[in-house]
Design an enzyme around this catalytic site. Structure first.
Site, short mmCIF file in Angstrom:
data_model
loop_
_atom_site.label_atom_id
_atom_site.label_comp_id
_atom_site.label_asym_id
_atom_site.label_seq_id
_atom_site.Cartn_x
_atom_site.Cartn_y
_atom_site.Cartn_z
N LYS A 5 -18.42 3.88 21.24
CA LYS A 5 -18.65 5.21 20.69
C LYS A 5 -18.38 6.21 21.80
O LYS A 5 -18.12 5.82 22.94
CB LYS A 5 -20.09 5.36 20.19
N ARG A 6 -18.43 7.51 21.48
CA ARG A 6 -18.26 8.50 22.52
C ARG A 6 -19.28 8.26 23.62
O ARG A 6 -20.40 7.82 23.35
CB ARG A 6 -18.43 9.91 21.94
N LYS A 64 -26.60 8.85 23.85
CA LYS A 64 -26.28 7.55 23.23
C LYS A 64 -26.69 6.38 24.14
O LYS A 64 -26.70 5.24 23.75
CB LYS A 64 -24.80 7.47 22.89
N LYS A 87 -20.72 0.12 9.91
CA LYS A 87 -19.52 -0.72 9.92
C LYS A 87 -19.82 -2.09 10.53
O LYS A 87 -19.37 -3.13 10.03
CB LYS A 87 -18.39 -0.04 10.70
C1 NTF Z 1 -21.94 13.34 14.61
N1 NTF Z 1 -21.96 14.73 15.04
C2 NTF Z 1 -23.30 12.72 14.90
O1 NTF Z 1 -23.51 12.70 16.30
C3 NTF Z 1 -23.35 11.30 14.35
O2 NTF Z 1 -24.64 10.78 14.50
C4 NTF Z 1 -22.98 11.32 12.87
O3 NTF Z 1 -22.91 10.01 12.37
C5 NTF Z 1 -21.63 12.00 12.69
O4 NTF Z 1 -21.67 13.32 13.22
C6 NTF Z 1 -21.25 12.12 11.23
O5 NTF Z 1 -22.24 12.76 10.50
C7 NTF Z 1 -20.94 15.29 15.69
O6 NTF Z 1 -19.94 14.69 15.96
C8 NTF Z 1 -21.13 16.72 16.12
F1 NTF Z 1 -19.96 17.28 16.33
F2 NTF Z 1 -21.78 17.41 15.20
F3 NTF Z 1 -21.85 16.76 17.21
#
Ligand code: NTF
Length: 818
Positions: free
Chosen positions: A554-555, A560, A666
């Site tokens: 993930k990022r 995280k 997933k």
């Molecule tokens: C992300 N938000 C969240 O960090 C995740 O937990 C989530 O699953 C996804 O959105 C989709 O809803 C972002 O990427 C952001 F840009 F809002 F920080």
């Protein structure tokens, strides 16, 4: 049967001829001199012909039935590759495979020729792509609107353990899926002034007179649903200058000046998410947001009016979903169009705006909440700034009329933040301009009600609602894991493919069958071998596929907590070395993910993962029991290989900070067991799957909040855990960075003094949960039983379920033919 076989042969032959025709007449090659990429293009174009036929049918049907349309406005669509997606949803995958094989061409090789369309950063962008596919599969007439970035998310190269960002070039060979629509173009203004056109005593009338105009050009990509149920459109805008060349300046010898406007205009759609920490970057980002919002609103209103519909009926025929605050300027732009251009009275326009717009929030992290300096807005979007002031003033008036005078409350719901140099709060604008505001998991939505939007929630208690995220099973099960899909279909029948949400449950009894578990485990082995092969090819590291594949992809972000996983890795390494006689379960720790280019701490964490990997992988005392790999350049295509191969899914964010997560779903769908905190959608996953089939650990969101209020100094936690202290000290003292022993001193000291994400506080619980993982791994019957149950109980996390909820509760739309 014979008839069916003959038909299939026919189809293969027809498709083969189509591919050959495309190769010859569209690509301009013969089979004899065609490269792999030429074949890819020919197959894609052949598939596209099929898409187009269905596409026309679908849009005719929508028009005929006067369907309400959904518009999904998103600055990001993280699509990945489309060849297998499209072929598979068209029902042509086997046909194409066979046709190519008859032509002597390897399908897998062709498939790898397609670059990922990486027009997004992570979860938010990938969710948009899953939603587009689900809306098409559910026959919902939907358009996605976004930007056709010339360069998507950077390509990550790891040099000596450090991330480097390289320009991504997905359009270098063209894009066979898209149609350029030069005739669909709109003017987008910036800057200038506002003229007051009303005479004295008349109703005020304004006209924005921008001093800069650029063009938005449409590029359409068809999005096909499962079994080509319907085909929707993803319309991405490219920025162009009004004039290609200032001929006068060119002739005067000023060759660069002659194209300066072109460069400036076109920079808007040049690259995804420019870093916004610099002044210029900030302005470009706001330009991107307004650019695509304005083009999209002009386009959808034009479509509405073309159908001979009155502008007043907009909310009956149109639902606009704002994907986070990035398109929030839509509130002001829609008001401008309705009031200044279509001459509606202010309050009528406001009613239509709120009824048409809805907004999804994806994060509560304060640093991610968008706001723009008033001075920048005044300069770039002067009329919108006026409109925002008016919205604010009318809103506050309406509250005062209801005897609401609480100063603090009025301050907090104001569209203008007066404390930090006057800024426009885009979250507040999006909230006020929308009839529905949703979070993306139950926990996140509740926290929204209590934190960022608590005051708005008190005023508008019916507006906030929850729509827990989902993922499309077509891509994340059928396409990425065909072997497992085949096994599942063999067990519960091919109804699985059309109705996985209900059918997956039928798998539950199979968890108790030893023979099925064995097959399930064999599929995992297969996927693990494929991943191991990829790692060997790309990195020269060999992996033991009998070990637990423990995956965090993930990022890279502090919340995280990749650092928590790395601390565990180091502690485990030390324990294995100290205690070689213990029967340790073998592990492969797999990491992948990109860090924002300007996010130094995240980049240091990548370096640490690589340093740890370099040290551990060559330590002979471990006898191969532990390996660590950081796979570079994580993207959708890599995820499709990694996720099916995971035994253990790491979802270990600080509770309360991950809005939902979607990779968690997933992984579980593919039968990995989750080790995770009670955060985001993990909470609902544990309700569906059963806590006994997951490894849930650590502080709850409530405990995190309480602990954070106390202080973030971790001396007590470190003193209480020798293991944690040992891991921290090893990293700090340079065990993994002998070339630069001081490299991690700042990182570790920072953690001890101010552990914002409670890494140390959760360490012991995480360690204990990991030992439960080891224990379960040693009893394969129980492990694979839990794995099968994970797959069986993940049906609810289909994005089809999510989209049905949006359609019913927010958009009020049905599918075609419903
Ligand atoms: C992300 N938000 C969240 O960090 C995740 O937990 C989530 O699953 C996804 O959105 C989709 O809803 C972002 O990427 C952001 F840009 F809002 F920080």
């Amino acid at each position: 049967m014979a008839e069916e076989a003959a038909k299939a042969t026919d189809h293969v032959e027809t498709f083969k001829q189509l591919i050959l025709a495309k190769l010859r007449y569209a690509v301009g090659k013969d089979p004899g001199n065609a490269f792999d990429h030429d074949w890819f293009e020919a197959v894609a174009l052949a598939a596209r012909d099929h898409l187009v036929d269905h596409w026309e049918d679908a849009s005719l049907q929508v028009d005929r039935q006067d369907q309400k349309r959904v518009y999904y406005l998103s600055l990001e669509f993280l699509i990945g590759r489309l060849l297998v997606d499209n072929l598979s949803n068209l029902g042509l995958l086997d046909t194409a495979r066979e046709a190519l094989s008859q032509l002597g061409v390897d399908f897998e090789q062709i498939r790898d020729m397609e670059p990922d369309a990486a027009l997004g950063n992570g979860g938010l962008g990938r969710l948009a792509a899953c939603f587009m596919e689900s809306m098409a599969s559910l026959n919902i007439a939907a358009h996605g609107y976004g930007i056709r970035y010339e360069h998507g998310l950077f390509r990550q190269v790891v040099v000596d353990g450090w991330q480097q960002e390289h320009t991504e070039t997905w359009l270098d060979f063209g894009n066979p899926w898209e149609f350029e629509r030069p005739e669909v173009s709109y003017r987008i203004g910036f800057g200038g002034s506002v003229a007051n056109l009303a005479g004295s005593g008349e109703v005020p009338r304004h006209e924005w007179l921008p001093n800069e105009q650029i063009r938005a050009i449409a590029y359409d990509t068809p999005v096909v649903g499962w079994r080509h149920s319907s085909v929707n459109t993803l319309r991405l805008w490219r920025a162009r200058a009004e004039e290609d060349l200032k001929l006068e300046r060119f002739n005067a010898g000023d060759h660069f000046g002659a194209v300066a406007d072109v460069v400036k205009a076109e920079s808007i759609s040049r690259v995804l998410y420019p870093a916004d920490s610099t002044e210029a970057g900030q302005e470009l980002r706001l330009r991107q947001e307004f650019f695509f919002v304005s083009a999209s609103l002009q386009d959808l209103i034009a479509r509405h009016l073309e159908l001979n519909l009155d502008i007043h009926s907009l909310p009956d025929r149109v639902a606009i979903q704002l994907n986070d605050t990035h398109p929030a300027i839509a509130v002001a732009e829609l008001m401008r169009l309705l009031v200044d251009v279509y001459r509606l009275e202010w309050f009528e326009a406001w009613k239509l705006t709120v009824a048409t717009l809805s907004y999804t929030n994806h994060t509560l992290l304060p640093e991610a909440l968008e706001s723009w300096p008033v001075s920048l807005m005044e300069r770039l979007l002067p009329r919108h700034m006026q409109i925002i002031y008016l919205i604010n003033a009318y809103h506050i008036d309406s509250l005062r009329a209801k005897e609401i005078h609480d100063f603090e409350l009025l301050r907090s719901i104001s569209l203008i933040d007066e404390d930090n140099g006057r800024r426009v709060r885009m979250g507040n604008l999006a909230f006020l301009g929308s009839h529905s505001i949703n979070g993306v998991s139950s926990l996140h939505t509740n926290l929204m009600r209590k934190s960022v939007f608590s005051d708005f929630h008190r005023l508008y208690p019916e507006r906030i609602n929850n729509k827990t995220n989902g993922v499309t099973f077509r891509r994340w099960l059928y396409q990425s894991n065909p072997q497992l899909t085949e096994l599942l279909v063999g067990a519960v029948g091919d109804e699985l493919l059309d109705n996985p949400e209900a059918t997956l449950r039928k798998l539950e009894p199979f968890a108790a069958k030893a023979s099925f578990r064995k097959q399930f485990a064999a599929q995992r082995q297969h996927a693990k071998r494929e991943l191991a092969e990829l790692v060997r090819e790309r990195m020269g590291i060999s992996l033991d596929t009998q070990a637990i594949f423990d995956v965090q992809v993930k990022r890279i972000h502090e919340y995280k907590r990749q650092l928590l996983n790395l601390l565990h890795t180091v502690a485990l390494y030390q324990a294995m070395r100290n205690d070689p006689a213990t029967d340790w379960a073998p592990r492969v720790k797999i990491f992948a993910g990109k860090a924002a280019a300007s996010y130094h701490q995240a980049k240091l964490i990548i370096k640490l993962a690589n340093d740890i990997s370099r040290t551990i992988n060559v330590d002979p005392t471990l006898r191969g029991l532990l390996k660590v790999v950081f796979i570079p350049n994580y993207n959708v295509s890599l995820a499709e290989v990694i996720i099916p191969a995971a035994d253990l899914s790491e979802q270990i964010s600080t509770a309360g900070l991950e809005a939902s997560g979607t990779s968690n779903m997933k992984f579980a769908l593919n039968g990995a067991l989750t080790i995770g905190t009670l955060d985001g959608a993990n909470v609902e996953m544990s309700e569906q799957i059963g806590r006994e089939n997951m490894f849930i650990f650590g502080m709850t969101a409530q405990q995190v909040a309480a602990r954070s209020r106390r202080d973030l100094n971790m001396s007590a936690e470190v003193a209480a855990s020798e293991r944690l202290a040992g891991a921290l000290e090893a990293i700090r003292s340079g065990v993994f960075s002998p070339d630069d022993p001081g490299r991690y001193v700042g990182l570790i000291d920072g953690l001890l003094a101010h552990d914002r994400f409670l890494v140390c506080a959760d360490f012991q619980a995480y360690w204990d949960a990991q030992r439960k993982v080891d224990m379960l791994w040693r009893t394969p019957d129980r492990w694979w039983q839990a794995a099968v149950l994970n797959t069986a109980r993940t049906g609810w996390f289909s994005s089809d379920r999510t989209i049905r909820e949006y359609a019913k509760d927010i958009w009020k739309v049905g599918g075609i033919g419903d």
